[in-house]
Design an enzyme around this catalytic site. Structure first.
Site, short mmCIF file in Angstrom:
data_model
loop_
_atom_site.label_atom_id
_atom_site.label_comp_id
_atom_site.label_asym_id
_atom_site.label_seq_id
_atom_site.Cartn_x
_atom_site.Cartn_y
_atom_site.Cartn_z
CD GLU A 241 -3.05 -1.03 0.27
OE1 GLU A 241 -3.10 -0.06 -0.51
OE2 GLU A 241 -3.88 -1.96 0.24
NE ARG A 245 -3.86 2.73 -0.73
CZ ARG A 245 -5.11 2.63 -0.36
NH1 ARG A 245 -5.79 3.67 0.02
NH2 ARG A 245 -5.72 1.45 -0.35
CG ASP A 374 -5.54 -7.51 -7.20
OD1 ASP A 374 -4.45 -7.71 -6.67
OD2 ASP A 374 -6.44 -6.82 -6.67
CD GLU A 513 -10.84 -2.19 -7.99
OE1 GLU A 513 -12.02 -1.89 -7.69
OE2 GLU A 513 -9.88 -2.05 -7.20
CB THR A 599 -2.08 -1.33 -9.12
OG1 THR A 599 -3.30 -2.06 -9.05
CG2 THR A 599 -1.52 -1.12 -7.73
C1 DMJ Z 1 -6.49 0.20 -4.78
O1 DMJ Z 1 -5.73 0.54 -3.69
C2 DMJ Z 1 -5.66 -0.42 -5.86
O2 DMJ Z 1 -6.36 -0.38 -7.04
C3 DMJ Z 1 -5.27 -1.82 -5.56
O3 DMJ Z 1 -4.56 -2.42 -6.60
C4 DMJ Z 1 -6.47 -2.64 -5.26
N1 DMJ Z 1 -7.42 -2.02 -4.42
C5 DMJ Z 1 -7.62 -0.64 -4.32
C6 DMJ Z 1 -8.92 -0.11 -4.84
O4 DMJ Z 1 -9.97 -0.93 -4.83
#
Ligand code: DMJ
Length: 623
Positions: A241, A245, A374, A513, A599
């Site tokens: 995370e 982020r 994912d 998503e 992501t």
């Molecule tokens: C986000 O923090 C990112 O997209 C991550 O890859 C998966 N989940 C969340 C949003 O749903």
């Protein structure tokens, strides 16, 4: 002894009062002349500036005496100034500016209008055209206004949503991680721990930039420059995370602006994550205490395993960081992860979600394109794209993994919906996470970027999954999609299609998503339905998630009046609103052949295709 002429003269002991007044007046005038300047100059003029101004006046010489606007001479109307005077004034101002920098510039204010012309360029470090590119940053200029006024209006609506989310975060949770819009306080805890890391600021700032929200961007930039640091944070942070982020967000801001502060902060955060990589295999742990460096895995993760979607989602940020800092270390760390994975046997060609960082052996044989798996698959494709398609190995790993997933995990429901199920020890669980809805965009992007024997299939599946996720939305009362949805086989007594069954599957927490896939497919196909679907979602967000003080998730998408969860996730600003805004922008804003989204929807420049890549003057040794 006294002088002779005074000897016989009687001494006067005091002055007459008129004389006294005269002396006092003279002394006072002298005092004013000597010290008056100190009292009259503005507070913020320190002595250095006073001296600079003084020198400037000396240099300016006669030009300093600019004549007052004259009575209009022949040929000029009374509103026009004599061009010579204008020229003199401009010359003088330029000279003063050159000497003093921009101390006379007033900060600009921004009105939230709908036209691009009203958006002043985002300020950044000064640009001097004679310097080399690294020192003369090229500013990314957001644009992308669609020619259709109706589309422009929709984009403005999304921008207004962003302002609402940001302003309320500012009001009630500034500097904290997230906002609780109903209780109007900070949301602490969860993945960021109790420390005030300003997650919403770092995560949301590039969206503000893209939307041309200059004043808000400057507020956030200022906070990051002055307040953001992990130095005194004694918390266990998630490596994944924090990377997607914070490192990702800061890297994008650096790419956009060339402001070295963002690069330094990104490197600062990445450095704090490095102790997590000290394992026998180099596969990082999930959690790191950023003060002590102590690292560990989650207790629940299959016998102390690290998680595929976490250690597999570092490649874009770490590679880019090496390229802009010239330090190969970050790239080495992620290349090592790649090497370990490459050498491992994959059961049926699939990657299990768990890997033990000590033994280098797979944990439980659970596979998923949703939670725990994912973004590992996402980063295989995107590492290749980011490298300017030179990282062939990444593309090959992507193709092989997706072909295995199509074969073993993708199914079509009796109603004709394409979905990707989870797999647990050879058994399919016919359930799809909302998280897996990004795969619509992923398959399509894979198809679009390389023509081969898989591309038609990839595109078909990409469109199919996106359609299924849309179905999961419109089959809910709120038109918002559940956290997970299920499918039953044709023989089931009560057939289920794209619907959540358990209560913990029915919530919607402002996830992005599905909109990400709408955006990618819109860009690739220009099929109007993706914009229509996105607009339907905007209306649903406004109806069910908007509160007076920000946006909240809801606990049950199937209810007419769902309860709110009182959390405005930072990814709502970073991803959800960004993808919706891009959906209603034209293709010139962040073109997919110049930018690749991490992501967390932070766009990173593509090497060799984008001037904002900002490669360090001394490149890292790895390709
Ligand atoms: C986000 O923090 C990112 O997209 C991550 O890859 C998966 N989940 C969340 C949003 O749903």
């Amino acid at each position: 002894m006294l002088p002779l002429h005074t000897r016989n003269t009687p001494q006067r002991k005091s002055f007459h009062s008129r004389e006294k007044c005269l002396i006092a007046l003279v002394l006072f005038t002298l005092f004013l002349l000597c010290f008056g300047g100190f009292f009259l100059l503005p507070d913020n003029f320190n002595s250095e500036r006073v001296i600079k101004v003084y020198k400037q006046f000396q240099k300016a010489g006669p030009e300093i005496f600019i004549p007052a606007p004259p009575i209009a001479p022949h040929g000029l109307n009374s509103n026009e100034e004599d061009p010579h005077i204008v020229g003199d004034r401009a010359k003088l101002q330029a000279k003063i500016k050159e000497e003093l920098g921009d101390i006379f510039d007033r900060p600009e204010t921004v009105k939230h209008g709908d036209s691009e012309q009203q958006q002043p360029p985002i300020p950044g470090p000064p640009v001097k055209s004679t310097e080399p590119q690294e020192a003369a940053p090229l500013l990314f200029k957001p644009s992308g206004q669609d020619p259709d006024p109706e589309v422009r209006e929709k984009r403005e609506k999304v921008k207004e949503m962003m302002i609402h989310a940001w302003e309320n975060y500012k009001l009630y949770a500034w500097g904290k991680n997230e906002l609780r819009p109903i209780s109007r306080q900070a949301h602490s805890g969860s993945i960021f721990g109790a420390y005030d890391l300003g997650a919403t600021i770092v995560d949301g700032l590039d969206t503000l930039y893209i939307m041309g929200l200059t004043k808000e961007f400057e507020e956030g930039r200022d906070w990051i420059a002055r307040r953001f640091s992990l130095d005194n944070v004694s918390a266990e942070l998630s490596v994944f995370e924090t990377n997607i982020r914070f490192v990702g967000g800061l890297l994008t801001l650096y790419a956009f602006t060339g402001d070295p502060m963002f690069k330094e902060k990104a490197q600062h955060v990445a450095d704090k994550l490095l102790p997590a990589f000290q394992t026998p295999t180099g596969i990082p742990y999930s959690l790191v205490n950023v003060k002590t460096g102590t690292s560990k895995n989650y207790g629940w993760a299959s016998g102390g395993s690290s998680i595929l979607s976490e250690f597999g989602t570092l490649h874009l940020e770490f590679s880019y960081l090496s390229d802009i800092t010239g330090n190969p270390l970050y790239k080495e760390r992620v290349q090592n992860i790649r090497q370990v994975l490459k050498e491992l046997d994959k059961p049926k060609g699939l990657y299990p979600n768990y890997l033990n960082p000590k033994t280098g052996k797979w944990g439980q044989q659970h596979m998923s394109l949703g939670a725990l798996g994912d973004s590992f698959y996402e980063y295989l494709l995107k590492a290749w794209i980011q490298s300017g398609q030179t990282d062939i190995e990444a593309r090959e790993l992507f193709e092989d993994a997706m072909v295995a997933i199509i074969d073993k995990m993708i199914r079509t429901s009796p109603g004709g919906l394409t979905y990707v199920s989870d797999m647990k020890f050879d058994r399919l669980e016919h359930k799809m996470d909302h998280l897996a809805c990004f795969a619509g965009g992923l398959f399509s992007l894979g198809a679009h970027t390389k023509q081969n024997e898989n591309s038609d299939k990839f595109m078909e599946i990409g469109k199919g999954i996106t359609n299924t996720c849309h179905e999961s939305y419109i089959r809910a009362r709120t038109h918002l999609g559940p956290e997970a949805f299920r499918f039953s086989d044709a023989q089931a007594s009560e057939p289920v299609e794209a619907r959540a069954l358990k209560s913990q599957e029915k919530y919607y927490i402002l996830r992005p998503e599905t909109f990400e896939s709408y955006f990618v497919l819109w860009r690739l196909t220009h099929d109007q339905k993706y914009r229509d679907w996105g607009w339907d979602a905007v209306q649903a967000l406004e109806k069910y998630c908007r509160t007076d003080h920000g946006y909240s998730g809801i606990r049950n998408v199937y209810l007419d009046k769902p309860q709110k969860d009182d959390v405005q996730q930072s990814f709502f600003l970073a991803e959800t609103l960004k993808y919706l805004y891009l959906l209603f922008s034209d293709d010139s804003l962040l073109p997919l052949d110049e930018w690749v989204f991490n992501t967390e929807a932070h766009p990173l420049p593509i090497r060799g295709a984008n001037l904002h890549y900002r490669m360090a003057a001394v490149p890292s040794s790895l390709p």
